[in-house]
Design a protein around this motif. Structure first.
Motif, PDB file in Angstrom:
ATOM      1  N   ASP A  46       0.827  -1.210   0.000  1.00 19.20           N
ATOM      2  CA  ASP A  46       0.000   0.000   0.000  1.00 19.20           C
ATOM      3  C   ASP A  46       0.868   1.270   0.000  1.00 19.20           C
ATOM      4  O   ASP A  46       2.099   1.204   0.064  1.00 19.20           O
ATOM      5  N   ASP A  47       0.198   2.425  -0.044  1.00 24.99           N
ATOM      6  CA  ASP A  47       0.927   3.699  -0.162  1.00 24.99           C
ATOM      7  C   ASP A  47       1.846   3.937   1.029  1.00 24.99           C
ATOM      8  O   ASP A  47       2.938   4.487   0.884  1.00 24.99           O
ATOM      9  N   VAL A  48       1.381   3.505   2.224  1.00 28.03           N
ATOM     10  CA  VAL A  48       2.198   3.721   3.433  1.00 28.03           C
ATOM     11  C   VAL A  48       3.537   2.972   3.280  1.00 28.03           C
ATOM     12  O   VAL A  48       4.613   3.526   3.507  1.00 28.03           O
ATOM     13  N   VAL A  49       3.425   1.720   2.859  1.00 30.52           N
ATOM     14  CA  VAL A  49       4.631   0.883   2.715  1.00 30.52           C
ATOM     15  C   VAL A  49       5.541   1.469   1.629  1.00 30.52           C
ATOM     16  O   VAL A  49       6.754   1.599   1.808  1.00 30.52           O
ATOM     17  N   ARG A  50       4.932   1.833   0.534  1.00 28.67           N
ATOM     18  CA  ARG A  50       5.735   2.395  -0.569  1.00 28.67           C
ATOM     19  C   ARG A  50       6.453   3.677  -0.134  1.00 28.67           C
ATOM     20  O   ARG A  50       7.599   3.921  -0.508  1.00 28.67           O
ATOM     21  N   ALA A  51       5.750   4.476   0.661  1.00 29.26           N
ATOM     22  CA  ALA A  51       6.367   5.734   1.118  1.00 29.26           C
ATOM     23  C   ALA A  51       7.555   5.430   2.038  1.00 29.26           C
ATOM     24  O   ALA A  51       8.617   6.058   1.932  1.00 29.26           O
ATOM     25  N   ILE A  52       7.372   4.447   2.914  1.00 26.46           N
ATOM     26  CA  ILE A  52       8.480   4.085   3.832  1.00 26.46           C
ATOM     27  C   ILE A  52       9.688   3.600   3.022  1.00 26.46           C
ATOM     28  O   ILE A  52      10.835   3.978   3.278  1.00 26.46           O
ATOM     29  N   ILE A  53       9.404   2.746   2.032  1.00 28.95           N
ATOM     30  CA  ILE A  53      10.508   2.188   1.219  1.00 28.95           C
ATOM     31  C   ILE A  53      11.182   3.309   0.416  1.00 28.95           C
ATOM     32  O   ILE A  53      12.420   3.409   0.371  1.00 28.95           O
ATOM     33  N   SER A  54      10.361   4.161  -0.216  1.00 31.13           N
ATOM     34  CA  SER A  54      10.937   5.237  -1.040  1.00 31.13           C
ATOM     35  C   SER A  54      11.797   6.160  -0.187  1.00 31.13           C
ATOM     36  O   SER A  54      12.863   6.628  -0.625  1.00 31.13           O
ATOM     37  N   GLU A  55      11.343   6.409   1.031  1.00 28.69           N
ATOM     38  CA  GLU A  55      12.109   7.288   1.916  1.00 28.69           C
ATOM     39  C   GLU A  55      13.465   6.655   2.272  1.00 28.69           C
ATOM     40  O   GLU A  55      14.498   7.321   2.302  1.00 28.69           O
ATOM     41  N   ALA A  56      13.424   5.333   2.504  1.00 27.65           N
ATOM     42  CA  ALA A  56      14.676   4.625   2.822  1.00 27.65           C
ATOM     43  C   ALA A  56      15.644   4.726   1.645  1.00 27.65           C
ATOM     44  O   ALA A  56      16.844   4.977   1.821  1.00 27.65           O
ATOM     45  N   SER A  57      15.113   4.563   0.422  1.00 30.79           N
ATOM     46  CA  SER A  57      15.969   4.667  -0.777  1.00 30.79           C
ATOM     47  C   SER A  57      16.575   6.064  -0.863  1.00 30.79           C
ATOM     48  O   SER A  57      17.783   6.229  -1.096  1.00 30.79           O
ATOM     49  N   ALA A  58      15.720   7.081  -0.650  1.00 27.06           N
ATOM     50  CA  ALA A  58      16.181   8.469  -0.784  1.00 27.06           C
ATOM     51  C   ALA A  58      17.264   8.775   0.256  1.00 27.06           C
ATOM     52  O   ALA A  58      18.295   9.373  -0.065  1.00 27.06           O
ATOM     53  N   LYS A  59      17.056   8.291   1.469  1.00 29.02           N
ATOM     54  CA  LYS A  59      18.036   8.547   2.534  1.00 29.02           C
ATOM     55  C   LYS A  59      19.389   7.951   2.200  1.00 29.02           C
ATOM     56  O   LYS A  59      20.425   8.479   2.572  1.00 29.02           O
ATOM     57  N   ARG A  60      19.370   6.821   1.521  1.00 31.09           N
ATOM     58  CA  ARG A  60      20.635   6.189   1.144  1.00 31.09           C
ATOM     59  C   ARG A  60      21.175   6.779  -0.167  1.00 31.09           C
ATOM     60  O   ARG A  60      22.233   6.362  -0.658  1.00 31.09           O
ATOM     61  N   GLY A  61      20.426   7.682  -0.761  1.00 29.68           N
ATOM     62  CA  GLY A  61      20.873   8.328  -2.003  1.00 29.68           C
ATOM     63  C   GLY A  61      20.752   7.419  -3.205  1.00 29.68           C
ATOM     64  O   GLY A  61      21.519   7.522  -4.166  1.00 29.68           O
ATOM     65  N   ILE A  62      19.788   6.510  -3.147  1.00 30.02           N
ATOM     66  CA  ILE A  62      19.612   5.566  -4.258  1.00 30.02           C
ATOM     67  C   ILE A  62      18.524   6.079  -5.195  1.00 30.02           C
ATOM     68  O   ILE A  62      17.429   6.438  -4.737  1.00 30.02           O
ATOM     69  N   ALA A  63      18.839   6.111  -6.509  1.00 28.12           N
ATOM     70  CA  ALA A  63      17.792   6.399  -7.494  1.00 28.12           C
ATOM     71  C   ALA A  63      17.138   5.053  -7.790  1.00 28.12           C
ATOM     72  O   ALA A  63      17.790   4.163  -8.354  1.00 28.12           O
ATOM     73  N   ARG A  64      15.897   4.905  -7.367  1.00 28.01           N
ATOM     74  CA  ARG A  64      15.258   3.587  -7.503  1.00 28.01           C
ATOM     75  C   ARG A  64      15.214   3.167  -8.974  1.00 28.01           C
ATOM     76  O   ARG A  64      14.923   3.972  -9.841  1.00 28.01           O
ATOM     77  N   HIS A  65      15.523   1.899  -9.227  1.00 22.82           N
ATOM     78  CA  HIS A  65      15.517   1.405 -10.607  1.00 22.82           C
ATOM     79  C   HIS A  65      14.849   0.042 -10.661  1.00 22.82           C
ATOM     80  O   HIS A  65      14.732  -0.654  -9.640  1.00 22.82           O
ATOM     81  N   VAL A  66      14.459  -0.328 -11.886  1.00 18.50           N
ATOM     82  CA  VAL A  66      13.729  -1.599 -12.063  1.00 18.50           C
ATOM     83  C   VAL A  66      14.675  -2.775 -11.892  1.00 18.50           C
ATOM     84  O   VAL A  66      15.799  -2.766 -12.397  1.00 18.50           O
ATOM     85  N   LEU A  67      14.218  -3.779 -11.155  1.00 12.26           N
ATOM     86  CA  LEU A  67      14.966  -5.043 -11.090  1.00 12.26           C
ATOM     87  C   LEU A  67      14.116  -6.100 -11.791  1.00 12.26           C
ATOM     88  O   LEU A  67      12.926  -6.236 -11.488  1.00 12.26           O
ATOM     89  N   THR A  68      14.723  -6.820 -12.734  1.00  8.29           N
ATOM     90  CA  THR A  68      13.947  -7.842 -13.454  1.00  8.29           C
ATOM     91  C   THR A  68      13.756  -9.062 -12.554  1.00  8.29           C
ATOM     92  O   THR A  68      14.448  -9.217 -11.546  1.00  8.29           O
ATOM     93  N   THR A  69      12.837  -9.918 -12.989  1.00 13.11           N
ATOM     94  CA  THR A  69      12.611 -11.175 -12.250  1.00 13.11           C
ATOM     95  C   THR A  69      13.921 -11.929 -12.096  1.00 13.11           C
ATOM     96  O   THR A  69      14.261 -12.431 -11.031  1.00 13.11           O
TER      97      THR A  69
END
Ligand code: TC6
Length: 674
Positions: A559-582
């Motif tokens: 859900d949005d809450v989980v996605r926001a928590i994850i996105s924030e963790a990525s941002a804090k680590r300075g990661i530009a989120r990218h697609v990971l294939t199967t």
């Protein structure tokens, strides 16, 4: 004709040659009027020799021998005891009659080895039982007791004694004569029933290649001439036998048996165990108590919470009755087991126990309190076992004056269902404790695996590495549902985030907190789980975790809450989120397991590489048909393993320890059998 190739009379090449020679003698010698085929020792025939499967086939082949039996002008009876499995049952089906003792088990378990019956089983069985039953039995590999097999038409007679006499009597009876099963017609059944059986078999068998092939070939029994269908069966059998899936399933078959073997210095006489005390009447303690009761032990269940204790006692009695009603145990065993259960709310209750297993809260201080009490109340020489899943056995043992009696017995939940048992030796465990733990495990019909003492032993340590890698992938760009879907597509029973929600995130949270003081702040740490727990999202039990369970079912996505928590963790680590294939997800998760497995071998936490596969397959939902992480690694090209190790090294950053691939990939004597 007595087949003697102990221990299980597998149909190895010399056995086949001798069997064919005996049939030829029966055919050619006029004074011989019929033949009886028996097994020497404790069983009829457990099947083809699985050790020969990795090598070219040597004549004579089973289909040719069975054809010789059918074309021999004199009747041949199979006299069955012990097990008639796979090629052993196919041999019996090629005979003119099958007579068995009641304790005999029969079945065609080939699909469990990634193959199908390759010597007529797919064609002869349906002629006796009908297509729907044959599809069910062959696609599941189910093994039946003689009476059940008799009811289905697979056996002609079940006799309580003098098997050989009964077989000879049959030969002398009026019904003796040639009755080749191949000449029979498959009983008529409604097409919709056959279609239903097919769908059920595909579902239960996860549409694995052997199941799909078995259905196609079995159905030919009613549509295709016997010889033609037999040729199709043989071709499918040979193709499947050469597949990596069949190799992996053979590997795990032998690995399971190898795991029971102890090194020479630990092969000691086990301590005698009759009475088992279980401390803690929660889910785990009750499951262990149920297992021990069913195995015939006198059980003392102890808990200071008298209400919980009484409830657990009632539940155990009900469970025993239910298991008797379901035919899993006899009514007599259920009644007698109830009489062997005592409930105790004080420490004095454990005085008679030969083995004490604590299954209390996973906290060192709580364990210490229990072990101090055991020191006072357990009798001298009693084995003091802890069911901890990751705590240090030596640190627990330090609370007692008898560290030599302390052992880890790590059961998996639900303890009366899961077969895996990690038997953990501490630095001070007496040398007879390993044999005692393994013998106890076997008596519970479990698969005991010996482990050294180290965080998480074998299973939880590897699973932890895998889950940590999945958390890195969460921060790198994948959502929980993408990671779960990729790993479920690989064959895991459940993805890691669904598992975490099911078992409760608070358990991992507590473990993280316990280890927080020893964590190097430079190591990569993904805070998502902590954030979820701080918001009260403990998984299914709170209807929210990595997923939402508001309407009782898992939401399709996070859900949005989980996605926001994850996105924030990525941002804090300075990661530009990218697609990971199967494939990215699968390989990173798998290589994290492989790397940890290599370290575990180097540290001698596992005795042998194949034990690691047994633990992961039986305790963690690793797909059996892949054979475990070690077998998976051995199927990969070395350069890709190296490449993926570099990828997870970069993802982990500081503190990454690279396991020694050589030690893992080297085939040792014990796993050469597969
Ligand atoms: C087939 O038949 C295909 C036919 C098509 C042909 C064209 N081969 O399990 P245990 C060994 S496929 C070689 O500990 P239990 C086992 O490794 C086969 N070895 O004993 C162990 O060796 P160790 C279909 C075999 O009393 C020893 O025998 N059949 C075979 O607990 C004792 O075994 C099956 O899948 C074999 N077929 O259980 C049945 N079977 O002492 C497989 C066993 O060196 N077997 N060994 O470790 C079983 O399920 C069980 O062995 C049992 C006895 C129920 C017969």
């Amino acid at each position: 004709m007595e087949i003697s190739n102990l221990p299980v009379n597998a149909l190895s090449q010399p056995v086949r040659a001798a069997l064919l020679a005996a049939v030829e003698r029966l055919t050619s010698e006029p004074e011989l009027r019929g033949g009886v085929i028996l097994g020497a020792g404790r069983t009829f025939v457990a099947g083809a020799d699985i050790k020969e499967f990795g090598k070219p086939s040597l004549a004579p082949l089973l289909p040719d021998i069975f054809a010789a039996i059918e074309s021999c002008p004199k009747p041949v009876v199979a006299a069955l005891h012990g097990a008639a499995l796979g090629g052993g049952l196919e041999l019996a089906l090629a005979c003119d009659a099958r007579i068995a003792l009641p304790s005999t088990v029969v079945g065609l378990p080939e699909v469990t080895l990634g193959i199908i019956p390759g010597a007529g089983g797919t064609q002869r069985l349906p002629r006796l039982t009908g297509l729907t039953t044959a599809i069910r039995l062959i696609c599941s590999g189910e093994q039946l007791k003689a009476e059940a097999a008799h009811r289905l038409g697979m056996l002609d007679e079940v006799v309580v004694e003098d098997l050989q006499g009964a077989a000879i009597a049959w030969l002398n009876s009026a019904q003796a004569g040639k009755r080749p099963v191949s000449a029979m017609r498959v009983p008529e059944e409604a097409p919709e029933d056959i279609a239903k059986a097919e769908q059920a078999a595909l579902r239960a068998g996860k549409s694995r290649p052997a199941v799909v092939a078995a259905i196609t070939v079995v159905k030919e029994a009613s549509s295709t001439p016997f010889a033609e269908a037999l040729a199709h069966e043989r071709a499918a059998f040979l193709t499947l036998r050469a597949s990596p899936e069949a190799a992996a399933l053979r590997h795990i078959f032998f690995a399971e048996r190898e795991a029971a073997r102890l090194p020479a210095d630990l092969q000691q006489t086990p301590r005698p165990i009759r009475t088992v005390a279980v401390i803690g009447a929660g889910t785990m303690g009750s499951g262990i108590a149920l297992s021990a009761l069913e195995a015939g032990y006198t059980v003392i269940l102890l808990d200071q919470n008298t209400e919980l204790l009484a409830k657990s006692g009632d539940k155990l009695r009900t469970q025993l009755q239910e298991r008797a009603q379901a035919g899993k145990i006899s009514t007599a065993v259920a009644q007698e087991a109830q009489a062997r259960l005592t409930l105790a709310d004080g420490w004095a209750g454990i005085a008679l126990a030969d083995l004490v297993i604590e299954a209390v809260f996973e906290d060192l201080a709580v364990k210490h309190e229990v072990f101090r009490q055991l020191d006072t109340h357990a009798k001298p020489g009693a084995v003091l076992a802890t069911n901890t899943s990751y705590l240090d056995i030596d640190a627990i043992a330090a609370a007692t004056k008898r560290r030599e009696d302390v052992l880890g017995l790590h059961f998996f939940s639900p303890a009366h269902v899961m077969k895996l048992l990690e038997v953990v030796r501490g630095a001070h465990s007496a040398s007879d404790l390993a044999a005692t733990g393994m013998a106890f495990g076997k008596s519970l019909k479990k698969l005991p695996v010996l482990c050294g003492n180290g965080f998480g032993f074998i299973g939880n340590r590897i699973y932890n590495a895998y889950r940590t890698q999945c958390e890195f992938m969460l921060e790198d760009g994948a959502w929980p549902e993408e990671i779960d879907a990729a790993l479920e597509a690989f064959g895991f029973a459940m993805g890691p985030f669904s598992v975490a929600d099911l078992s409760g995130l608070d358990i991992a949270w507590r473990m993280r907190q316990a280890r927080a003081s020893t964590r190097d702040p430079r190591t990569r740490y993904v805070p998502v789980l902590d954030e979820l727990c701080e918001r009260g999202r403990f998984g299914r039990k709170t209807c929210a975790g990595y997923y939402n369970y508001a309407d009782g079912k898992r939401s399709a996505g996070s859900d949005d809450v989980v996605r926001a928590i994850i996105s924030e963790a990525s941002a804090k680590r300075g990661i530009a989120r990218h697609v990971l294939t199967t494939e990215d997800i699968q390989r990173r998760a798998l290589i994290a397991m492989v790397n940890e497995a290599a370290q575990i071998l180097t540290e001698a936490i596992a005795q042998r590489a194949s034990d690691i596969d047994v633990v992961l397959v039986h305790g963690y939902g690793f797909p059996r048909w892949v054979g475990g992480p070690v077998q998976w690694a051995r199927e990969q090209e070395r350069k890709y393993l190296e490449r993926d190790l570099d990828i997870i090294a970069a993802a982990t950053g500081f503190g990454f320890v690279r396991g020694d691939l050589d030690i893992l990939l080297k085939k040792t004597n014990e796993d050469n059998a597969s």
